[in-house]
Design a protein around this motif. Structure first.
Motif, PDB file in Angstrom:
ATOM      1  N   VAL A  57       0.847  -1.194   0.000  1.00  0.00           N
ATOM      2  CA  VAL A  57       0.000   0.000   0.000  1.00  0.00           C
ATOM      3  C   VAL A  57       0.889   1.254   0.000  1.00  0.00           C
ATOM      4  N   ALA A  58       1.941   1.246   0.812  1.00  0.00           N
ATOM      5  CA  ALA A  58       2.865   2.388   0.859  1.00  0.00           C
ATOM      6  C   ALA A  58       3.563   2.566  -0.487  1.00  0.00           C
ATOM      7  N   ARG A  59       3.937   1.463  -1.123  1.00  0.00           N
ATOM      8  CA  ARG A  59       4.631   1.538  -2.420  1.00  0.00           C
ATOM      9  C   ARG A  59       3.693   2.045  -3.501  1.00  0.00           C
ATOM     10  N   ARG A  60       2.427   1.603  -3.459  1.00  0.00           N
ATOM     11  CA  ARG A  60       1.464   2.097  -4.449  1.00  0.00           C
ATOM     12  C   ARG A  60       1.177   3.583  -4.250  1.00  0.00           C
ATOM     13  N   ALA A  61       1.159   4.015  -2.990  1.00  0.00           N
ATOM     14  CA  ALA A  61       0.918   5.433  -2.702  1.00  0.00           C
ATOM     15  C   ALA A  61       2.092   6.301  -3.145  1.00  0.00           C
ATOM     16  N   ASP A  62       3.300   5.747  -3.046  1.00  0.00           N
ATOM     17  CA  ASP A  62       4.497   6.485  -3.469  1.00  0.00           C
ATOM     18  C   ASP A  62       5.430   5.514  -4.195  1.00  0.00           C
ATOM     19  N   PRO A  63       5.282   5.381  -5.509  1.00  0.00           N
ATOM     20  CA  PRO A  63       6.094   4.425  -6.273  1.00  0.00           C
ATOM     21  C   PRO A  63       7.602   4.719  -6.220  1.00  0.00           C
ATOM     22  N   CYS A  64       7.985   5.880  -5.758  1.00  0.00           N
ATOM     23  CA  CYS A  64       9.408   6.228  -5.679  1.00  0.00           C
ATOM     24  C   CYS A  64      10.090   5.639  -4.442  1.00  0.00           C
ATOM     25  N   LEU A  65       9.318   5.037  -3.542  1.00  0.00           N
ATOM     26  CA  LEU A  65       9.918   4.471  -2.335  1.00  0.00           C
ATOM     27  C   LEU A  65      10.889   3.356  -2.706  1.00  0.00           C
ATOM     28  N   GLN A  66      12.069   3.430  -2.158  1.00  0.00           N
ATOM     29  CA  GLN A  66      13.101   2.418  -2.384  1.00  0.00           C
ATOM     30  C   GLN A  66      12.935   1.303  -1.345  1.00  0.00           C
ATOM     31  N   PRO A  67      13.505   0.128  -1.603  1.00  0.00           N
ATOM     32  CA  PRO A  67      13.403  -0.978  -0.638  1.00  0.00           C
ATOM     33  C   PRO A  67      13.872  -0.602   0.771  1.00  0.00           C
ATOM     34  N   ALA A  68      14.916   0.189   0.873  1.00  0.00           N
ATOM     35  CA  ALA A  68      15.401   0.602   2.202  1.00  0.00           C
ATOM     36  C   ALA A  68      14.358   1.452   2.924  1.00  0.00           C
ATOM     37  N   GLN A  69      13.649   2.283   2.181  1.00  0.00           N
ATOM     38  CA  GLN A  69      12.595   3.100   2.787  1.00  0.00           C
ATOM     39  C   GLN A  69      11.422   2.228   3.218  1.00  0.00           C
ATOM     40  N   LEU A  70      11.098   1.232   2.421  1.00  0.00           N
ATOM     41  CA  LEU A  70      10.028   0.294   2.798  1.00  0.00           C
ATOM     42  C   LEU A  70      10.434  -0.513   4.028  1.00  0.00           C
ATOM     43  N   GLU A  71      11.698  -0.878   4.089  1.00  0.00           N
ATOM     44  CA  GLU A  71      12.191  -1.599   5.262  1.00  0.00           C
ATOM     45  C   GLU A  71      12.098  -0.720   6.505  1.00  0.00           C
ATOM     46  N   SER A  72      12.361   0.556   6.339  1.00  0.00           N
ATOM     47  CA  SER A  72      12.241   1.499   7.454  1.00  0.00           C
ATOM     48  C   SER A  72      10.788   1.587   7.934  1.00  0.00           C
ATOM     49  N   ILE A  73       9.859   1.559   7.013  1.00  0.00           N
ATOM     50  CA  ILE A  73       8.433   1.557   7.381  1.00  0.00           C
ATOM     51  C   ILE A  73       8.105   0.300   8.172  1.00  0.00           C
ATOM     52  N   ALA A  74       8.627  -0.838   7.718  1.00  0.00           N
ATOM     53  CA  ALA A  74       8.377  -2.106   8.415  1.00  0.00           C
ATOM     54  C   ALA A  74       8.954  -2.083   9.828  1.00  0.00           C
ATOM     55  N   ARG A 143       4.848 -10.892  12.017  1.00  0.00           N
ATOM     56  CA  ARG A 143       4.833  -9.674  11.182  1.00  0.00           C
ATOM     57  C   ARG A 143       6.178  -9.432  10.515  1.00  0.00           C
ATOM     58  N   ARG A 144       7.248  -9.702  11.205  1.00  0.00           N
ATOM     59  CA  ARG A 144       8.573  -9.534  10.619  1.00  0.00           C
ATOM     60  C   ARG A 144       8.722 -10.420   9.383  1.00  0.00           C
ATOM     61  N   ARG A 145       8.246 -11.655   9.472  1.00  0.00           N
ATOM     62  CA  ARG A 145       8.290 -12.559   8.318  1.00  0.00           C
ATOM     63  C   ARG A 145       7.400 -12.048   7.198  1.00  0.00           C
ATOM     64  N   TRP A 146       6.203 -11.564   7.544  1.00  0.00           N
ATOM     65  CA  TRP A 146       5.315 -10.995   6.525  1.00  0.00           C
ATOM     66  C   TRP A 146       6.009  -9.866   5.777  1.00  0.00           C
ATOM     67  N   TYR A 147       6.606  -8.949   6.527  1.00  0.00           N
ATOM     68  CA  TYR A 147       7.240  -7.791   5.902  1.00  0.00           C
ATOM     69  C   TYR A 147       8.431  -8.219   5.046  1.00  0.00           C
ATOM     70  N   ALA A 148       9.197  -9.202   5.504  1.00  0.00           N
ATOM     71  CA  ALA A 148      10.316  -9.693   4.694  1.00  0.00           C
ATOM     72  C   ALA A 148       9.808 -10.307   3.396  1.00  0.00           C
ATOM     73  N   ASP A 149       8.738 -11.102   3.487  1.00  0.00           N
ATOM     74  CA  ASP A 149       8.134 -11.696   2.286  1.00  0.00           C
ATOM     75  C   ASP A 149       7.614 -10.607   1.352  1.00  0.00           C
ATOM     76  N   ASP A 150       6.968  -9.603   1.925  1.00  0.00           N
ATOM     77  CA  ASP A 150       6.409  -8.520   1.112  1.00  0.00           C
ATOM     78  C   ASP A 150       7.508  -7.704   0.430  1.00  0.00           C
ATOM     79  N   LEU A 151       8.586  -7.434   1.157  1.00  0.00           N
ATOM     80  CA  LEU A 151       9.704  -6.700   0.553  1.00  0.00           C
ATOM     81  C   LEU A 151      10.294  -7.483  -0.618  1.00  0.00           C
TER      82      LEU A 151
END
Length: 169
Positions: A57-74, A143-151
């Motif tokens: 959802v965060a990536r769709r809202a801002d497609p410029c988010l890099q994996p490191a930024q998504l990891e920071s959100i997680a 949740r940590r596993r979910w976020y790793a799978d999602d990333l």
């Protein structure tokens, strides 16, 4: 009269019993709140509802988010649960030890009623603290596993193609 250092330490430690018990109570309530949010997210993920996949959802809202930024959100999303997991057992130990002083004093004076009351507080507090810690630990790990799978899925570009229910394993 000159108070002794051990008497001052004992008096100071007794001041913390009520705040520590209140903190354990709040963390116990928080653990069940977190459990409810976790079960809701699990249901969303199993049903394939987008809201259950927060990083997507965060990536769709801002497609410029890099994996490191998504990891920071997680990491930010897991922060409260991780803190509760670590702090709650410590508070449980503190809440066990504080009543032990009065319990031992009462035992020395032969007052078994006071011993019983003090030990009841000590053991009740540690039980609630350990239950809260166990719940938040479980929630955090899943949740940590979910976020790793999602990333990983986001990096591979196939999160949207994931079948409903696959993320809830």
């Amino acid at each position: 009269m000159n108070p002794s250092i051990d008497g001052l330490m004992y008096a100071a430690s007794q001041l913390f019993l009520i705040p520590v018990l209140a903190a354990i109570g709040l963390l116990f309530v928080y653990a069940f709140y977190a459990l409810g949010a976790f079960l809701w997210q699990m249901a969303q993920r199993r049903a394939g509802v987008a809201a259950g996949f927060e990083l997507a959802v965060a990536r769709r809202a801002d497609p410029c988010l890099q994996p490191a930024q998504l990891e920071s959100i997680a990491v930010a999303r897991l922060e409260r649960v991780r803190i509760a997991t670590r702090v709650t057992p410590m508070l449980g130990l503190v809440a066990t030890m504080i009543p032990m002083g009065p319990a031992l004093t009462a035992l020395g004076e032969g007052d078994l009623g006071d011993v019983s009351r003090s030990l009841t507080v000590a053991f009740s507090a540690v039980i609630l603290a350990l239950i809260a810690a166990a719940l938040t630990y479980w929630i955090g790990q899943v949740r940590r596993r979910w976020y790793a799978d999602d990333l990983l899925a986001i990096e591979q570009g196939d999160l949207a193609a994931r079948p409903a229910g696959e993320g809830a394993r």
